[in-house]
Design an enzyme around this catalytic site. Sequence first.
Site, PDB file in Angstrom:
ATOM      1  N   TYR A 141      56.820  54.773  79.568  1.00  0.00           N
ATOM      2  CA  TYR A 141      56.605  53.334  79.326  1.00  0.00           C
ATOM      3  C   TYR A 141      56.650  52.977  77.838  1.00  0.00           C
ATOM      4  O   TYR A 141      56.796  51.816  77.486  1.00  0.00           O
ATOM      5  CB  TYR A 141      55.260  52.882  79.913  1.00  0.00           C
ATOM      6  CG  TYR A 141      55.202  52.926  81.426  1.00  0.00           C
ATOM      7  CD1 TYR A 141      56.288  53.329  82.180  1.00  0.00           C
ATOM      8  CD2 TYR A 141      54.044  52.565  82.106  1.00  0.00           C
ATOM      9  CE1 TYR A 141      56.239  53.382  83.554  1.00  0.00           C
ATOM     10  CE2 TYR A 141      53.984  52.601  83.496  1.00  0.00           C
ATOM     11  CZ  TYR A 141      55.086  53.019  84.211  1.00  0.00           C
ATOM     12  OH  TYR A 141      55.030  53.063  85.575  1.00  0.00           O
ATOM     13  N   LYS A 189      56.117  67.353  86.661  1.00  0.00           N
ATOM     14  CA  LYS A 189      57.400  67.688  87.318  1.00  0.00           C
ATOM     15  C   LYS A 189      58.013  68.807  86.477  1.00  0.00           C
ATOM     16  O   LYS A 189      59.135  68.712  85.955  1.00  0.00           O
ATOM     17  CB  LYS A 189      58.264  66.419  87.370  1.00  0.00           C
ATOM     18  CG  LYS A 189      59.551  66.567  88.145  1.00  0.00           C
ATOM     19  CD  LYS A 189      59.342  66.645  89.647  1.00  0.00           C
ATOM     20  CE  LYS A 189      60.682  66.853  90.345  1.00  0.00           C
ATOM     21  NZ  LYS A 189      60.538  67.341  91.723  1.00  0.00           N
ATOM     22  N   ASP A 245      50.559  55.855  87.501  1.00  0.00           N
ATOM     23  CA  ASP A 245      50.719  54.477  87.956  1.00  0.00           C
ATOM     24  C   ASP A 245      51.033  54.464  89.448  1.00  0.00           C
ATOM     25  O   ASP A 245      50.415  53.751  90.248  1.00  0.00           O
ATOM     26  CB  ASP A 245      51.881  53.842  87.151  1.00  0.00           C
ATOM     27  CG  ASP A 245      51.968  52.346  87.330  1.00  0.00           C
ATOM     28  OD1 ASP A 245      51.078  51.785  87.999  1.00  0.00           O
ATOM     29  OD2 ASP A 245      52.920  51.734  86.814  1.00  0.00           O
ATOM     30  N   ASP A 249      48.119  53.937  92.803  1.00  0.00           N
ATOM     31  CA  ASP A 249      48.349  52.844  93.755  1.00  0.00           C
ATOM     32  C   ASP A 249      48.457  53.387  95.178  1.00  0.00           C
ATOM     33  O   ASP A 249      47.909  52.811  96.119  1.00  0.00           O
ATOM     34  CB  ASP A 249      49.653  52.097  93.420  1.00  0.00           C
ATOM     35  CG  ASP A 249      49.395  50.861  92.570  1.00  0.00           C
ATOM     36  OD1 ASP A 249      48.305  50.784  91.968  1.00  0.00           O
ATOM     37  OD2 ASP A 249      50.286  49.989  92.499  1.00  0.00           O
TER      38      ASP A 249
END
Length: 369
Positions: A141, A189, A245, A249
């Site tokens: 981001y 990852k 993020d 959620d």
Amino acid sequence: MRLKIAVLAGDGIGPEVTKQATNILRAVAEMGGHEFTFVEGLIGGTAITETGSPLPTGTLDAALECDAVLLGAVGDNKFNALPPDKRPEAGLLQIRQALGGFANLRPSIAYTALSASSPLRPEVTKDVDILFVRELLGGLYFGAPRWWDRDSNEAINTMRYTRDEVVRVARVAFELAGNRRQKVTSVDKANVLEVSQLWRATVTEVAKDYPSVTLEHQLVDSMAMHIMNIPRNFDVVLTENLFGDILSDEAGVITGSLGMLPSATIGGAVNLYEPVHGSAPDIAGTGKANPLGAILTAAMILRHSANLEQDAKAVEAAVNKVLDAGYRTADIARGQQPGQTPVSTQEMGKLVHQALAESIDRRQAMHAV
Ligand code: NAD
């Protein structure tokens, strides 16, 4: 204990739920002999209407002088035509950036009384209590270069972390796990991304300073499945920005309603506390908003800014008690199921206040014996 809290109620249901949260904080202060002061400030659409800016300088200056910031929600359809940097949501992004918190904490808890509200089966969600620790200032981001070249039809974003950025957020996760079930699951990852390899190596190194905490690593794709299949296996989940993020959620469905989710962002100049939901313009002013996300956010202020763990737990227990007794705002009500009593935002706040007062009275009576 003294605490100065900036209250930025914002737009839509923000002021309605924030009022219930500050009522709870006032009650804790009164019952425990603490001195909490509240400094109100404008943010979002209401701030644009009154001052022309979604984050007036006065609000930011006042927030920086406080020990904690409690934010309701921002967003007002009236301003949808404005460019992104002029809209109410810009105020939220600006204050997050200015306060500089790098660790976003998001609990995902299964409340027994609400097990029917989750799309997951009750036997899957039973006893789930996960705390996500998401890195908030780095990764994809924020990494540079970033651009979208419309002529060549090419775009780029950069996932970037330094060792120090990983160390500081990993330490937050291990410290918190030390006071919980002593387990950190770090998500990456690492089978594909070099950034994740740095992340994994650094977290493994930090873990050596916390020998009582078990560390496991999970790849983000399998983690997305594990959260749905065996969520009770997880205690503290440590992630970089993008993965956190998405996964936090996803885990929100365990609790069953957006109106039930609190959050805190710590590590910066001043900790920022906000329920996860937005300003919900569709129900603003109707008394339908669930204030429990905001009230549970107040409990996080007690835990992380006031060091009042016992009171934080008392607020969370009061929420549980009210839910167990069947009281429901519209978002957590289940059709015509028996044993439910529909309540408004204000009534829900009062019920939690009452349950909290009873438990603190009991605690004080026990101390007096
Ligand atoms: P939202 O979270 O406001 O609402 C989504 C749905 O959940 C709506 O149906 C709403 O009624 C319901 N809901 C949300 N909170 C609830 C609560 N406490 N009790 C009961 N029901 C609740 O998301 P949205 O509709 O996508 O966005 C509305 C506005 O909020 C937009 O302007 C958006 O930009 C803004 N927003 C702000 C924040 C924030 O301030 N942190 C977060 C998300 C969205």
